[in-house]
Design a protein around this motif. Sequence first.
Motif, short mmCIF file in Angstrom:
data_model
loop_
_atom_site.label_atom_id
_atom_site.label_comp_id
_atom_site.label_asym_id
_atom_site.label_seq_id
_atom_site.Cartn_x
_atom_site.Cartn_y
_atom_site.Cartn_z
N ARG A 1 0.79 -1.13 -0.05
CA ARG A 1 -0.03 0.13 -0.01
C ARG A 1 1.02 1.35 0.06
NH1 ARG A 1 -5.34 -1.34 1.42
NH2 ARG A 1 -5.62 -3.23 2.11
N ASP B 1 -13.94 -1.79 -0.03
CA ASP B 1 -12.83 -1.14 -0.35
C ASP B 1 -11.76 -2.13 -1.22
OD1 ASP B 1 -13.47 1.17 0.63
OD2 ASP B 1 -12.48 0.78 2.64
N ALA B 2 -11.63 -3.56 -0.50
CA ALA B 2 -10.78 -4.30 -1.43
C ALA B 2 -11.24 -4.75 -2.81
CB ALA B 2 -10.79 -5.86 -0.45
N ALA C 1 -13.08 -3.87 10.21
CA ALA C 1 -12.03 -4.31 8.98
C ALA C 1 -11.29 -5.27 9.41
CB ALA C 1 -11.26 -2.96 8.72
N ARG D 1 -6.50 -6.31 6.82
CA ARG D 1 -7.08 -5.41 7.38
C ARG D 1 -7.86 -4.29 6.67
NH1 ARG D 1 -8.34 -7.35 11.68
NH2 ARG D 1 -8.82 -5.32 12.56
N THR D 2 -8.98 -4.82 6.03
CA THR D 2 -9.78 -3.83 5.24
C THR D 2 -11.13 -4.12 5.13
OG1 THR D 2 -9.75 -2.61 2.83
CG2 THR D 2 -9.36 -5.28 2.91
N THR D 3 -12.14 -3.70 4.20
CA THR D 3 -13.39 -4.08 4.12
C THR D 3 -13.71 -4.51 2.60
OG1 THR D 3 -14.17 -1.87 3.11
CG2 THR D 3 -14.04 -2.18 5.41
#
Length: 202
Positions: free
Chosen positions: A92, A188-189, A163, A183-185
């Motif tokens: 990221r 969003d992914a 998340a 560690r995301t949603t």
Amino acid sequence: MPIRGPRILLTTIALVTTLTLTACDPAADAEAPPAASATVSAPAGSGKRTLAEAATAGGLAKATGAGAVSDVPIDPGEMRDGMHLVVANYNRAGQTSGRRILFVGVDSVPEDPNKRREHLWRGLIDHALQNGSTGTPTTAKPYQPGPFGGSLECLSLPESADATDVICGWADATTAAVALFPRTTPADAARLFAAMRADLEH
């Protein structure tokens, strides 16, 4: 009065013989298409595409050095001549350590690409559970696949309001790929995965 019976019988036999030979004529058979030649409609965005590693995918930089993938972390399924396997970690923005986004994809898939995606998915779930994730996967939900069409789905690991780890996968006419997003949603992914796909699939 002339007897016509034998002549009619001989004429009938000759006609039947001619019809039988015509029915067995290979040239006549060649004109009829075999049942196996029926075409199957391809999904939206169909067409043979290939996968290739990209230095930048969806704005993410490919990890190198200690952060690069050192082996194939999941079983990609049977690989045949002409198929390409792409495995890479992506950072990221500003990331220099920690868990990275893991991408695994194959092209020129000989079977239904959806089945290959399921195979990759199961392997990635096992990989994620051995690396700190807990709980059970949620049900995969569809998201916009991007300009290449096909389908794109994501699920979270585990089911949680917070998340957490998310696995996304796409499949189209000839490719299948998955990625693990720490560690995301799912939403969003999915957006990030579609953006990565534009740089990884050609």
